[in-house]
Each structure stands twice: as structure tokens, then as C-alpha cells.
Design a protein around this motif. Structure first.
Motif, mmCIF file in Angstrom:
data_model
loop_
_atom_site.group_PDB
_atom_site.id
_atom_site.type_symbol
_atom_site.label_atom_id
_atom_site.label_comp_id
_atom_site.label_asym_id
_atom_site.label_seq_id
_atom_site.Cartn_x
_atom_site.Cartn_y
_atom_site.Cartn_z
ATOM 1 N N LEU A 184 0.834 -1.242 -0.024
ATOM 2 C CA LEU A 184 -0.059 0.068 0.113
ATOM 3 C C LEU A 184 0.731 1.175 -0.107
ATOM 4 N N SER A 185 0.714 2.164 -0.827
ATOM 5 C CA SER A 185 1.325 3.403 -0.880
ATOM 6 C C SER A 185 1.152 4.468 0.422
ATOM 7 N N PRO A 186 1.704 5.386 0.587
ATOM 8 C CA PRO A 186 1.488 6.278 1.668
ATOM 9 C C PRO A 186 0.041 6.945 1.506
ATOM 10 N N SER A 187 -0.082 7.301 0.175
ATOM 11 C CA SER A 187 -1.466 8.085 -0.277
ATOM 12 C C SER A 187 -2.519 7.111 0.158
ATOM 13 N N GLN A 188 -2.547 5.770 -0.058
ATOM 14 C CA GLN A 188 -3.504 4.892 0.199
ATOM 15 C C GLN A 188 -3.754 4.580 1.644
ATOM 16 N N PHE A 189 -2.636 4.556 2.390
ATOM 17 C CA PHE A 189 -2.599 4.488 3.981
ATOM 18 C C PHE A 189 -3.455 5.658 4.379
ATOM 19 N N ARG A 190 -3.064 6.749 3.716
ATOM 20 C CA ARG A 190 -3.695 8.044 4.308
ATOM 21 C C ARG A 190 -5.384 8.086 4.178
ATOM 22 N N ARG A 191 -5.717 7.640 2.719
ATOM 23 C CA ARG A 191 -6.892 7.371 2.236
ATOM 24 C C ARG A 191 -8.077 6.608 3.261
ATOM 25 N N VAL A 192 -7.113 5.341 3.305
ATOM 26 C CA VAL A 192 -7.771 4.267 4.289
ATOM 27 C C VAL A 192 -8.078 4.744 5.723
ATOM 28 N N SER A 193 -7.080 5.364 6.300
ATOM 29 C CA SER A 193 -7.121 6.009 7.643
ATOM 30 C C SER A 193 -8.314 7.164 7.934
ATOM 31 N N GLU A 194 -8.198 8.023 6.530
ATOM 32 C CA GLU A 194 -9.417 8.898 6.578
ATOM 33 C C GLU A 194 -10.765 8.069 6.610
ATOM 34 N N LEU A 195 -11.032 7.075 5.789
ATOM 35 C CA LEU A 195 -12.273 6.392 5.706
ATOM 36 C C LEU A 195 -12.814 5.885 6.833
ATOM 37 N N GLN A 196 -11.625 5.202 7.618
ATOM 38 C CA GLN A 196 -11.761 4.465 8.837
ATOM 39 C C GLN A 196 -12.256 5.453 9.866
ATOM 40 N N CYS A 197 -11.722 6.708 9.883
ATOM 41 C CA CYS A 197 -12.374 7.862 10.879
ATOM 42 C C CYS A 197 -13.701 8.088 10.552
ATOM 43 N N GLU A 198 -14.057 8.267 9.305
ATOM 44 C CA GLU A 198 -15.521 8.425 8.914
ATOM 45 C C GLU A 198 -16.455 7.242 9.347
ATOM 46 N N THR A 199 -16.095 6.146 8.864
ATOM 47 C CA THR A 199 -16.629 4.812 9.215
ATOM 48 C C THR A 199 -16.911 4.738 10.872
ATOM 49 N N VAL A 200 -15.886 4.958 11.533
ATOM 50 C CA VAL A 200 -15.991 4.788 13.003
ATOM 51 C C VAL A 200 -17.095 6.073 13.554
ATOM 52 N N LYS A 201 -17.113 7.029 12.949
ATOM 53 C CA LYS A 201 -17.966 7.990 13.462
ATOM 54 C C LYS A 201 -19.593 7.689 13.044
#
Length: 237
Positions: free
Chosen positions: A129-146
Motif C-alpha cells: 500500500l502506498s502512503p497515499s493509500q494508507f492516508r485515504r484508508v485512515s480517513e475512511l476509517q475515521c469517517e466509518t467509526v463516526k
């Protein structure tokens, strides 16, 4: 695809057929060329990912109709093993499970390819996974948790209002309707999370993700069914 029927018995039959079809799709995923070496291979992987997403969409379409008919039967989930039911969050799997699965698979593959990665060789799989992918996955995770927490709070509010069922003026149908809407929101989030995760991954990575997800689902199901059979064979007491 299986057809929709009336009642939980028919949804159970649909689920069993849907699960058999998922087994077939899993075999197709496992036999796909990885890594893809030609543009045709990439198109084939994209086709398989779209087939998987369509299969999950069909499941939630039929389930939504079953929820409208009898949400309490859907909560009871007679098609699921006791283990599966113990892991349920609002009549299904918890959306944030997607991220635990991606991070786990990524970590395992990264460790297995660490020598190649240090040499600058790109594997193209979930361990790459690229750094960009990790960042977007992390952002999606935060949205999903909310969103997941908001739906959990809504269910808690519904549960706290159950005492109102004892009131003479309580509209039971209205309360059951509220519960059905909570389940629908949970299912919408489950499907949305799958689709958005697939969008963040390359075709190869998406195929690997869906293989891991299906194998986890089938593994838990078989383990749970075996446990249930043992309890039936050796009843307590």
C-alpha cells in the motif's frame, strides 16, 4: 441470483444460495492472475471486483425487503451459527472490521516481502500500500467509526425507549419501524464501506481483500457450525 420470498424461511434459503454463489466467486478470485501482467488481466480483475460488489448489493437489497417484513426475525438470524450471532453488530458484521482486515493482511504480506521491498521491488499487493493509500484508508476509517458510533447510539436510544412498550398509548408498529430503519442504516454503512474500500485499492489489492473477507466469513461460519453440532451432540446438564 436467488429470488426473494416471504418470511425468514425464504430469506434463509436465499442466504444459503447466496453463500454458495459467493463460494463460486471466491474460486474465481483465487484463480485470477496475480499480479496482473497484461491490461486484459487488469480488466479481468476489475470485472471480478464488480461481480463481488454486485453480489453484496443483491444481498443487502433482499435483506432490506426482509427487514421491512419482520426486523425481529432478521435480528434472530436463524441462518447463522451461534458464533456468528455473537459477533453481530445490529444484525450483521461491524463495518470497521474492514479496516482491521486490511491492516492485518497488509502487515502479513509486508513482512513476507520485506526483503524485496527494501530492494525497491514493488509487489503491488496489499503489503505494498502506498502512503497515499494508507492516508485515504485512515480517513475512511475515521469517517466509518463516526457513522458506526452514531448508529450504535441510535440503537441505544431505541433500546432505552423499550419501557414505553408498556404504555397503553404506545404505537408498537412505529417502534418496530424505528428498529428497521436502524438496521437499514447499518446495512447501508456496511455496503458503502465495502465499495469505498474497493475504490481505494488497485484491482489486485481489491481482489486480495475480497478473498480475505470471504475466507474469514466462511471460516467463522464453519467453526461456528461445528461448535453448534458439538453442543447438540453433547448437551449440557
Amino acid at each position: 441470483m436467488a429470488t426473494t420470498g416471504t418470511g425468514t424461511t425464504n430469506f434463509t434459503a436465499f442466504y444459503n444460495t447466496w453463500s454458495d454463489q459467493l463460494h463460486q466467486l471466491l474460486r474465481q478470485l483465487c484463480s485470477a492472475p496475480k499480479p496482473p501482467t497484461t491490461q486484459d488481466h487488469i480488466h479481468h480483475l476489475n470485472h471480478l471486483v464488480n461481480k463481488l460488489l454486485s453480489h453484496y448489493s443483491e444481498y443487502y437489497r433482499v435483506k432490506a425487503a426482509a427487514v421491512e417484513r419482520d426486523v425481529l426475525d432478521i435480528f434472530a438470524a436463524p441462518w447463522a451459527s451461534s458464533l456468528e450471532k455473537s459477533l453481530h453488530w445490529i444484525a450483521g458484521w461491524r463495518p470497521t472490521t474492514v479496516f482491521h482486515l486490511v491492516y492485518t493482511e497488509s502487515s502479513i504480506l509486508f513482512e513476507s516481502h520485506i526483503v524485496d521491498i527494501l530492494r525497491g521491488v514493488r509487489t503491488g499487493d496489499l503489503g505494498d500500500l502506498s502512503p497515499s493509500q494508507f492516508r485515504r484508508v485512515s480517513e475512511l476509517q475515521c469517517e466509518t467509526v463516526k457513522e458506526e458510533n452514531a448508529i450504535t447510539d441510535e440503537l441505544s436510544e431505541w433500546q432505552h425507549s423499550v419501557s414505553d412498550l408498556m404504555g397503553a398509548c404506545t404505537d408498537v408498529d412505529q417502534m418496530i419501524g424505528r428498529l428497521a430503519r436502524v438496521v437499514q442504516k447499518a446495512d447501508d454503512l456496511r455496503l458503502k464501506t465495502l465499495k469505498r474500500m474497493a475504490d481505494l485499492l488497485t484491482p489486485q489489492q481489491a481482489v486480495e481483500f475480497f478473498i480475505a473477507a470471504a475466507e474469514l466469513q466462511f471460516g467463522i461460519r464453519e467453526w461456528g457450525k461445528n461448535q453448534d453440532r458439538q453442543r447438540d451432540f453433547y448437551p449440557s446438564g
